[in-house]
Design an enzyme around this catalytic site. Structure first.
Site, PDB file in Angstrom:
ATOM      1  CG  ASP A 205      41.744  33.218   2.860  1.00  0.00           C
ATOM      2  OD1 ASP A 205      40.639  32.933   3.334  1.00  0.00           O
ATOM      3  OD2 ASP A 205      41.946  33.383   1.642  1.00  0.00           O
TER       4      ASP A 205
ATOM      5  CD  GLU B  70      61.999  36.837  15.024  1.00  0.00           C
ATOM      6  OE1 GLU B  70      61.605  38.025  14.928  1.00  0.00           O
ATOM      7  OE2 GLU B  70      62.512  36.209  14.094  1.00  0.00           O
TER       8      GLU B  70
HETATM    9  C1  NOJ Z   1      38.403  31.474   2.330  1.00  0.00           C
HETATM   10  C2  NOJ Z   1      37.590  32.610   2.848  1.00  0.00           C
HETATM   11  O1  NOJ Z   1      37.044  32.242   4.079  1.00  0.00           O
HETATM   12  C3  NOJ Z   1      36.561  32.917   1.798  1.00  0.00           C
HETATM   13  O2  NOJ Z   1      35.592  33.812   2.261  1.00  0.00           O
HETATM   14  C4  NOJ Z   1      37.269  33.430   0.579  1.00  0.00           C
HETATM   15  O3  NOJ Z   1      36.335  33.629  -0.461  1.00  0.00           O
HETATM   16  C5  NOJ Z   1      38.339  32.459   0.087  1.00  0.00           C
HETATM   17  N1  NOJ Z   1      39.120  31.918   1.162  1.00  0.00           N
HETATM   18  C6  NOJ Z   1      39.286  33.130  -0.867  1.00  0.00           C
HETATM   19  O4  NOJ Z   1      40.086  34.045  -0.186  1.00  0.00           O
END
Ligand code: NOJ
Length: 531
Positions: A209, A259
């Site tokens: 993310d 790993e």
């Molecule tokens: C990207 C994620 O896909 C989204 O849903 C989220 O709100 C933001 N990152 C923050 O984590």
């Protein structure tokens, strides 16, 4: 499997958004046992892997992207034993499992953030996050001008232990999502340990993310005026996106992944403006893949799509990585709505499935679901909606629970008919159960196309394509051996000379009098040529 034996290079991934996929316990929110029950749907669809959005313990300020304990499972979604069962069952069905990891920020309820609030300025506890003194005489102004992706300032001021107004902490998203300090070595080693925790439990990889956001420019300089929306997200000159030092983090992660046996992988969610910048995340000693958002944003325009495809293939091949193609996820309006019709979305699907590399699908697109644009305000939960006072509609419209069968008030989503967001009545005709029996349905098209993609010798791998000459507004390319994809992105039918034997098309293709074919507007067709 691609010729190199690396499963992920041409794999089709399917994103499961757990709260909206399938509910097993009747609370109206999807869960991991619900996913387990529906795994046969994914096997029959013909995907190679699933990517699970976060299921970790969380106060759910951002639907689980605010993680309070990155090693557990939120009771809303089940237990660790359910997770283990999911991995075992998926593997038994030949499906790999990729999970989300959220390194840019934690929840404000994470033990580290609680400790930071309870500790004084300058403490080790605070240095895991980005606490700073405010500007102005009494420190009453935020430390810089950065704004949150969800609207408003990216800084929140805390009260110190004695009750006095104190420092500010950075949150590029909601205030409940404090940003971690990736210049702190403890943060770095903690995430290596989290990776190992899940790798030991058998996951095949991670979706990272906000992969481009971990490092912030030294000194946290002002950003100046930032464009709104996607443009702002893709802006590469901001002091909080795409900083060069972020690549060191992923080199360390790659060493851990390597790993483990069994080709464990990682894919970056990185909103960067150009395929070249994206490719930097997939250099041989970094991540395996990165989502190709420039492709998602190219819309339904032949010239723009061709330019992005060329730039993506070129950039990916220069670093030896497979390109990826994505048209939908839980953050963007569903493709039929965004592109202007289901016919376009299905044509776009066949186009992306014919490209070299790997494809990411989002749950519900195989049913042809549209964005739900008329959700009542009082059911919306996305912080984008809540924090903008409703001026931005947010992302709930692509997160509505899936319709599985005609039975019950929630179309088979939940055993007692509940659903955390209401489903449109029109979805009763689009349930998986109804579509599976109809050869002309969207689901049947997806299943046939994915099977062909696996079986046709030209469609594996992440190699090259050769563009063929074609009329304005259309795209045609060849892949060896013996495959041609022809897409008509215009409103009008086009007549094309004889190509070969029709393998599949997103809408019926007619014969033309001279042995050629008439391709309706907004249609993609696959052909077997030669031999
Ligand atoms: C990207 C994620 O896909 C989204 O849903 C989220 O709100 C933001 N990152 C923050 O984590």
């Amino acid at each position: 499997m691609d010729a190199t034996g690396q499963w992920w290079r041409d794999a089709v991934f399917y994103q499961v958004y757990p709260r909206s996929f399938a509910d097993s316990d009747g609370d109206g929110v999807g869960d991991l046992p619900g996913v387990v029950e529906r795994l046969p749907h994914l096997r029959d669809l013909g995907v190679d892997a699933l990517w699970l959005s976060p299921f970790y313990p969380s106060p759910m300020a951002d639907a689980g992207y605010d993680v309070a304990d990155p090693r557990g499972v939120d009771p809303l979604f089940g237990t660790l034993a359910d997770f283990d069962r999911l991995v075992d069952r998926a593997h038994a069905l030949g499906l790999r499992v990729v999970i989300d990891i959220v390194p840019n920020h934690t929840s404000h309820e994470h033990a580290w953030f609680r400790a930071a609030l309870a500790s004084p300025p300058g403490s080790c506890e605070r240095s895991r996050y980005l606490f700073r003194d405010g500007r102005g005489a009494d420190g009453g102004e935020p430390p810089n001008d950065w704004t949150s992706q969800f609207g408003g300032p990216a800084w929140t001021r805390v009260r110190e232990a004695d009750g006095s107004p104190g420092q500010w902490y950075l949150h590029l998203y909601a205030p409940e999502q404090p940003d971690l300090n990736w210049r702190n070595l403890e943060v770095r080693s903690e995430y290596l340990s989290i990776l190992r925790h899940w790798l030991d439990r058998g996951v095949d990889g991670f979706r990272i993310d906000v992969a481009h956001g971990l490092l912030k420019a030294v000194g946290l300089p002002d950003a100046g005026t930032v464009p709104q929306g996607w443009e702002g997200r893709m802006h590469h000159r901001l002091p909080y996106w795409d900083q060069p030092e972020v690549h060191d983090v992923y080199r360390g992660w790659r060493r851990v992944l390597d790993e483990y046996g069994g080709q464990r992988i990682a894919v970056a969610e990185a909103w960067v403006p150009h395929p070249d910048r994206l490719a930097a995340y997939t250099r041989p000693d970094e991540l395996h893949q990165a989502f190709n958002f420039p492709y998602l944003m190219a819309g339904w325009d032949a010239g723009r799509i061709r330019a992005v495809v060329d730039a993506s293939l070129d950039a990916a091949h220069r670093v030896g990585a497979p390109p990826t193609w994505v048209l939908a996820n839980h953050d963007v309006p569903r493709a039929p709505t965004r592109l202007g019709g289901l016919d376009r979305a299905l044509a776009a699907l066949l186009l992306e499935l014919a490209l070299p590399g790997s494809v990411y699908l989002y749950q519900g697109e195989e049913l042809g679901l549209e964005e739900v644009v008329d959700l009542p305000d009082d059911v919306r939960q996305d912080p984008v909606f809540l924090r903008s006072g409703g001026t931005l509609r947010g992302r709930d419209g692509c997160r509505v629970p899936l319709p599985w069968s005609a039975d019950g008030a929630s179309m088979g989503f939940s055993p007692n008919g509940r659903a955390w967001l209401p489903q449109p009545a029109g979805w009763r005709a689009l349930t998986a159960e109804a579509q599976v029996r109809d050869p002309a349905s969207t689901l049947s098209l997806y299943r046939r196309a994915l099977r062909l993609r696996r079986e046709h010798p030209a469609l594996g791998g992440d190699g090259v394509l050769t563009w063929l000459q074609s009329p304005e507004g259309t795209l045609a390319f060849e892949r060896a051996p013996g495959f041609v994809c022809f897409a008509n992105l215009t409103d009008a039918p086009v007549t094309v000379p004889p190509i070969g034997a029709l393998l599949e098309a997103s809408a019926p293709v007619d014969a033309a009098p001279d042995g050629g074919h008439v391709l309706p507007g907004h249609t993609t067709s696959w052909w077997s040529v030669g031999g």
